[in-house]
Enzyme design. Structure first.
Site, PDB file in Angstrom:
ATOM      1  N   ILE A 139      -4.378  10.213  11.484  1.00 12.02           N
ATOM      2  CA  ILE A 139      -3.368  10.515  10.649  1.00 12.02           C
ATOM      3  C   ILE A 139      -3.680  11.207   9.341  1.00 12.02           C
ATOM      4  CG2 ILE A 139      -0.830  10.074   9.622  1.00 12.02           C
ATOM      5  CD1 ILE A 139      -1.250   9.348  12.761  1.00 12.02           C
ATOM      6  N   VAL A 189      -3.090  -7.775  -1.842  1.00 12.61           N
ATOM      7  CA  VAL A 189      -2.512  -8.404  -1.043  1.00 12.61           C
ATOM      8  C   VAL A 189      -3.265  -9.479  -0.309  1.00 12.61           C
ATOM      9  CG1 VAL A 189      -0.938  -6.565  -0.024  1.00 12.61           C
ATOM     10  CG2 VAL A 189      -3.276  -6.568   1.061  1.00 12.61           C
ATOM     11  N   ALA A 225     -11.374  -5.486  14.598  1.00 17.13           N
ATOM     12  CA  ALA A 225     -11.040  -6.966  14.417  1.00 17.13           C
ATOM     13  C   ALA A 225      -9.882  -7.072  13.655  1.00 17.13           C
ATOM     14  CB  ALA A 225     -12.469  -7.892  14.054  1.00 17.13           C
ATOM     15  N   GLY A 258       0.917  -1.026  -0.060  1.00 15.83           N
ATOM     16  CA  GLY A 258      -0.079  -0.015   0.031  1.00 15.83           C
ATOM     17  C   GLY A 258       0.750   1.333  -0.023  1.00 15.83           C
ATOM     18  N   ALA A 259       1.732   1.249  -1.073  1.00 16.56           N
ATOM     19  CA  ALA A 259       2.795   2.382  -0.994  1.00 16.56           C
ATOM     20  C   ALA A 259       2.392   3.429  -2.005  1.00 16.56           C
ATOM     21  CB  ALA A 259       4.289   2.006  -1.197  1.00 16.56           C
ATOM     22  N   TYR A 318     -12.937  -3.335  11.153  1.00 17.74           N
ATOM     23  CA  TYR A 318     -11.366  -2.549  11.163  1.00 17.74           C
ATOM     24  C   TYR A 318     -10.786  -3.069  12.601  1.00 17.74           C
ATOM     25  CZ  TYR A 318      -7.892   1.078  10.383  1.00 17.74           C
ATOM     26  OH  TYR A 318      -7.064   1.912  10.225  1.00 17.74           O
TER      27      TYR A 318
HETATM   28  P1  NAP Z   1      -4.590   5.355   2.446  1.00 14.22           P
HETATM   29  O1  NAP Z   1      -3.857   7.077   2.234  1.00 14.22           O
HETATM   30  O2  NAP Z   1      -6.069   5.437   2.227  1.00 14.22           O
HETATM   31  O3  NAP Z   1      -3.587   4.613   1.800  1.00 14.22           O
HETATM   32  C1  NAP Z   1      -3.963   3.247   1.812  1.00 14.22           C
HETATM   33  C2  NAP Z   1      -3.111   2.192   0.944  1.00 14.22           C
HETATM   34  O4  NAP Z   1      -3.420   0.818   0.977  1.00 14.22           O
HETATM   35  C3  NAP Z   1      -3.108   2.556  -0.445  1.00 14.22           C
HETATM   36  O5  NAP Z   1      -1.682   2.805  -1.037  1.00 14.22           O
HETATM   37  C4  NAP Z   1      -3.786   1.606  -1.479  1.00 14.22           C
HETATM   38  O6  NAP Z   1      -3.129   1.277  -2.527  1.00 14.22           O
HETATM   39  C5  NAP Z   1      -3.471   0.329  -0.325  1.00 14.22           C
HETATM   40  N1  NAP Z   1      -4.273  -0.826  -0.447  1.00 14.22           N
HETATM   41  C6  NAP Z   1      -5.558  -0.948  -0.172  1.00 14.22           C
HETATM   42  N2  NAP Z   1      -5.930  -2.059  -0.594  1.00 14.22           N
HETATM   43  C7  NAP Z   1      -5.140  -2.899  -0.989  1.00 14.22           C
HETATM   44  C8  NAP Z   1      -4.913  -4.230  -1.517  1.00 14.22           C
HETATM   45  N3  NAP Z   1      -6.120  -5.111  -1.467  1.00 14.22           N
HETATM   46  N4  NAP Z   1      -3.638  -4.417  -1.894  1.00 14.22           N
HETATM   47  C9  NAP Z   1      -2.629  -3.487  -1.862  1.00 14.22           C
HETATM   48  N5  NAP Z   1      -2.565  -2.347  -1.136  1.00 14.22           N
HETATM   49  C10 NAP Z   1      -3.810  -1.862  -1.091  1.00 14.22           C
HETATM   50  O7  NAP Z   1      -4.622   5.200   3.843  1.00 14.22           O
HETATM   51  P2  NAP Z   1      -3.307   5.247   5.121  1.00 14.22           P
HETATM   52  O8  NAP Z   1      -4.163   6.428   6.004  1.00 14.22           O
HETATM   53  O9  NAP Z   1      -2.223   5.776   4.496  1.00 14.22           O
HETATM   54  O10 NAP Z   1      -3.269   4.041   5.662  1.00 14.22           O
HETATM   55  C11 NAP Z   1      -2.492   3.170   5.918  1.00 14.22           C
HETATM   56  C12 NAP Z   1      -2.410   2.273   6.905  1.00 14.22           C
HETATM   57  O11 NAP Z   1      -2.238   2.811   8.148  1.00 14.22           O
HETATM   58  C13 NAP Z   1      -3.566   1.391   6.806  1.00 14.22           C
HETATM   59  O12 NAP Z   1      -3.500  -0.031   7.154  1.00 14.22           O
HETATM   60  C14 NAP Z   1      -4.577   1.978   7.819  1.00 14.22           C
HETATM   61  O13 NAP Z   1      -5.448   1.140   8.330  1.00 14.22           O
HETATM   62  C15 NAP Z   1      -3.559   2.502   8.896  1.00 14.22           C
HETATM   63  N6  NAP Z   1      -4.106   3.493   9.739  1.00 14.22           N
HETATM   64  C16 NAP Z   1      -4.332   4.670   9.057  1.00 14.22           C
HETATM   65  C17 NAP Z   1      -4.802   5.728  10.095  1.00 14.22           C
HETATM   66  C18 NAP Z   1      -4.896   7.142   9.680  1.00 14.22           C
HETATM   67  O14 NAP Z   1      -5.689   7.910  10.440  1.00 14.22           O
HETATM   68  N7  NAP Z   1      -5.048   7.530   8.447  1.00 14.22           N
HETATM   69  C19 NAP Z   1      -5.006   5.575  11.436  1.00 14.22           C
HETATM   70  C20 NAP Z   1      -4.543   4.085  12.033  1.00 14.22           C
HETATM   71  C21 NAP Z   1      -4.120   3.302  11.124  1.00 14.22           C
HETATM   72  P3  NAP Z   1      -4.130   1.364  -3.893  1.00 14.22           P
HETATM   73  O15 NAP Z   1      -5.002   2.850  -3.897  1.00 14.22           O
HETATM   74  O16 NAP Z   1      -2.989   1.452  -4.898  1.00 14.22           O
HETATM   75  O17 NAP Z   1      -4.891   0.092  -3.881  1.00 14.22           O
END
Ligand code: NAP
Length: 242
Positions: free
Chosen positions: A186, A60, A155, A8-9, A153
């Site tokens: 974030i 993934v 879970a 998810g980069a 989420y």
């Molecule tokens: P984001 O900007 O929405 O990015 C999510 C990333 O996950 C995207 O690069 C997306 O890639 C990728 N992704 C989604 N489904 C995928 C799949 N099936 N296979 C491969 N890649 C996939 O979200 P973010 O906030 O950066 O989140 C990153 C991580 O941090 C997540 O695990 C999230 O649960 C965690 N997190 C975020 C927050 C927050 O407040 N933002 C808080 C706690 C935890 P594509 O678009 O190319 O599919």
């Protein structure tokens, strides 16, 4: 060459983490699923830092697609291995449990939890043989506390926290560390639908975090300095609920 894979980069925390690891001298394998242009942008930024990388497209949650993409990479890099793995890919599909469609339950678990299994199991063999590896799982405050409207989420992330600890105990003897980073709110695309002004009032430091702040912590856990930290869940949330 030292290799790091970030799932998810293409955006958000995954992109910032790719840049941090690039700064640390890693060649970055930039995984994405649907956002190719965004993934290309990550690669461009990695190159601007003076490092290099390549795109690896796979979902993934799909075991076959993941294995096939990683098999192809491995066949082209016979004597090399990926020493840092950041399991970051994740989605949110919030709803009260009573209204939650089953597919929203399974898709969230499939990506965050089963995705971790598919990618990590593949990577482990080489890490264990080489006797070095760093695995960092991006979890969430939601996986620690459980959040209303996020049973799926919570879970998935709670399961990933438990898996982090279990795996750390399994692979510690081979110098492979496994840790979890638990962000609060974030500023990324994932949370753009949330009422930031309201939520900020709950955060002692008074703001959402940045993807770069999370990436710094991931970078530390990937570094030599963090060699005695494993099986931990490290919160990064501006002091919320502590
Ligand atoms: P984001 O900007 O929405 O990015 C999510 C990333 O996950 C995207 O690069 C997306 O890639 C990728 N992704 C989604 N489904 C995928 C799949 N099936 N296979 C491969 N890649 C996939 O979200 P973010 O906030 O950066 O989140 C990153 C991580 O941090 C997540 O695990 C999230 O649960 C965690 N997190 C975020 C927050 C927050 O407040 N933002 C808080 C706690 C935890 P594509 O678009 O190319 O599919």
């Amino acid at each position: 060459m030292k290799y790091a894979l970030v799932t998810g980069a293409s955006k958000g925390i995954g992109r910032a983490t790719s840049l941090k690891l690039a700064e640390m001298g890693y060649f970055i394998l930039i995984n994405y699923n649907s956002s190719r242009e965004e993934a290309e942008k990550t690669l461009e930024l990695v190159k601007e830092i003076g490092s290099d990388g390549e795109l690896l497209k796979f979902d993934v949650s799909d075991a076959t697609e993941t294995k096939s993409a990683l098999d192809t990479w491995t066949a082209q890099h016979k004597n090399e291995y990926i020493e840092v793995l950041v399991n970051n890919a994740g989605i949110r599909k919030d709803n009260l449990m009573i209204w939650m469609p089953e597919e929203d339950w399974t898709s969230v678990l499939n990506i965050s939890l089963n995705g971790f299994f598919h990618v990590t199991q593949y990577m482990l063999k080489n890490m264990l043989v080489k006797r070095f590896g760093r695995i960092i799982n991006i979890v969430s405050l939601s996986g620690i506390k459980g959040m209303k409207g996020q049973a799926n989420y919570s879970a998935a992330k709670g399961g990933l926290i438990a898996a982090t600890k279990a795996l750390a105990a399994e692979v510690g003897p081979r110098n492979v560390t496994v840790n979890a980073v638990a962000p609060g709110f974030i500023q990324t695309e994932m949370v753009k639908d949330l009422p930031e002004e309201e939520l900020k009032k709950l955060i002692p430091v008074g703001r959402f975090g940045t993807a770069e702040e999370v990436a710094s912590l991931v970078g530390f856990l990937a570094s030599k300095e963090a060699s005695y930290i494993t099986g931990e869940v490290i919160s990064i949330n501006g002091g919320i609920y502590t």
